[in-house]
Design a protein around this motif. Sequence first.
Motif, PDB file in Angstrom:
ATOM      1  N   LEU A 189      52.380 120.417  42.623  1.00 45.30           N
ATOM      2  CA  LEU A 189      53.414 119.795  43.444  1.00 45.30           C
ATOM      3  C   LEU A 189      54.795 119.921  42.808  1.00 45.30           C
ATOM      4  CD1 LEU A 189      51.566 116.585  44.706  1.00 45.30           C
ATOM      5  CD2 LEU A 189      51.919 118.753  45.894  1.00 45.30           C
ATOM      6  N   THR A 342      49.518 118.900  51.826  1.00 39.17           N
ATOM      7  CA  THR A 342      49.779 118.532  50.430  1.00 39.17           C
ATOM      8  C   THR A 342      50.980 119.304  49.899  1.00 39.17           C
ATOM      9  OG1 THR A 342      47.444 117.986  50.072  1.00 39.17           O
ATOM     10  CG2 THR A 342      48.767 118.446  48.120  1.00 39.17           C
ATOM     11  N   ALA A 346      55.088 117.850  48.385  1.00 38.12           N
ATOM     12  CA  ALA A 346      56.041 118.323  47.379  1.00 38.12           C
ATOM     13  C   ALA A 346      57.357 118.743  48.007  1.00 38.12           C
ATOM     14  CB  ALA A 346      55.440 119.496  46.608  1.00 38.12           C
TER      15      ALA A 346
END
Length: 388
Positions: A189, A342, A346
């Motif tokens: 991330l 996901t 970030a």
Amino acid sequence: MRSTDQLAVMVPAGLAGVVVTETELGDVRGSEGFYHYRQYSAIDLAEAVGFEEAWHLLLHGNLPDAEQLVRFREKVGSLRPMPDGLAALLPAICATTDDALTIVRTALSLWGGIRRLRPLFDADPDEIAEAAMASAAVTPTILAAAHRIRQGQEPIEADPTLGHVDDYLRMLTGARPNAHDLRAVEQYLVSTMDHGFNASTFTARVIASTGADLAACLVGAIGSFSGPKHGGAPSRALQALDEIGSLDRAEAYVRDKIERGDRVMGFGHAVYRTKDPRSEMLRRTALGYDDPLVDLAVGVEAVFERTLAELKPGRELFANVEYYAGVVMKLAGIDPSMFTPTFCVARVAGWTANIVEQSRDPKMIRPSARYVGPPPPQPVPSLAARLA
């Protein structure tokens, strides 16, 4: 006064290599295989600091000292829970689609209304910075809750006392991650927070330049990000490994793809002309897992790069960030349907930092296009002529 034709400047397709503004946030040097957040190598940061530290750097301009980091984590934690109005409506949003990015862009639009976000044009810098932190803080909560709702499970409320990535994985999977999985996902991330003026970041900044509210900027960015040629590739790269199954099938697989003119997912990049530094780092992260999937990925990468060099000489097609991202996320326990979301956890930190920076520029982004249709002006045909 000069005409539009005289002012126009021809640029490469896709604006490749065109400098559209100045930024203090970072840059990508494709020919060198290097990118950075402010003055630091992004890869060095991913290997040395946590998510909140890198986020603070992008948003506020410095790596936080111990006291600043505590305050920043506490602030992020307090902003992570969903507002009651959004939590109540999220199941209805989830009932309309199975796509997590569609859900989060709809939810963030609603969130902006609940927060009474004002247009950037009218908001002061402190108000904009607060909205930037709040939107990036609540995004993983929305995504994790949406995933659980779609799985027929109850959402898990945010825990403001936990770190950002730790809490995201807990809300997503139902259990706190072990230290190894947490660090693996956190490195991924941090390494993907920002990456120059990619399509979604540019979209966010174009919208911000109009003075629209921050939620509108994020909705546009996520719409751009959802495209398979942009943020939508990690699950597709892992799917390719699943289809290959064993190393002895890799060469035939890639040759068949090239012969049919199909794209080889997980290989090649719009900017890098050498190894993608994110992929190199994530390979090292993946090698920290003792799993046959890692062995397959490493072996397939070597076969693909050798075969692509033969079939497409001079193209410099190497594994990109999506290739090992899927491997790392799967081994860390993330469902493949949540790979791109996901990634979004970030990137929203980078988008909001760019929106804050763009909000300080009074100039609206307004390029031109080269018209290639029938020469104007033509006489407008009568209805009788059109019906004849």
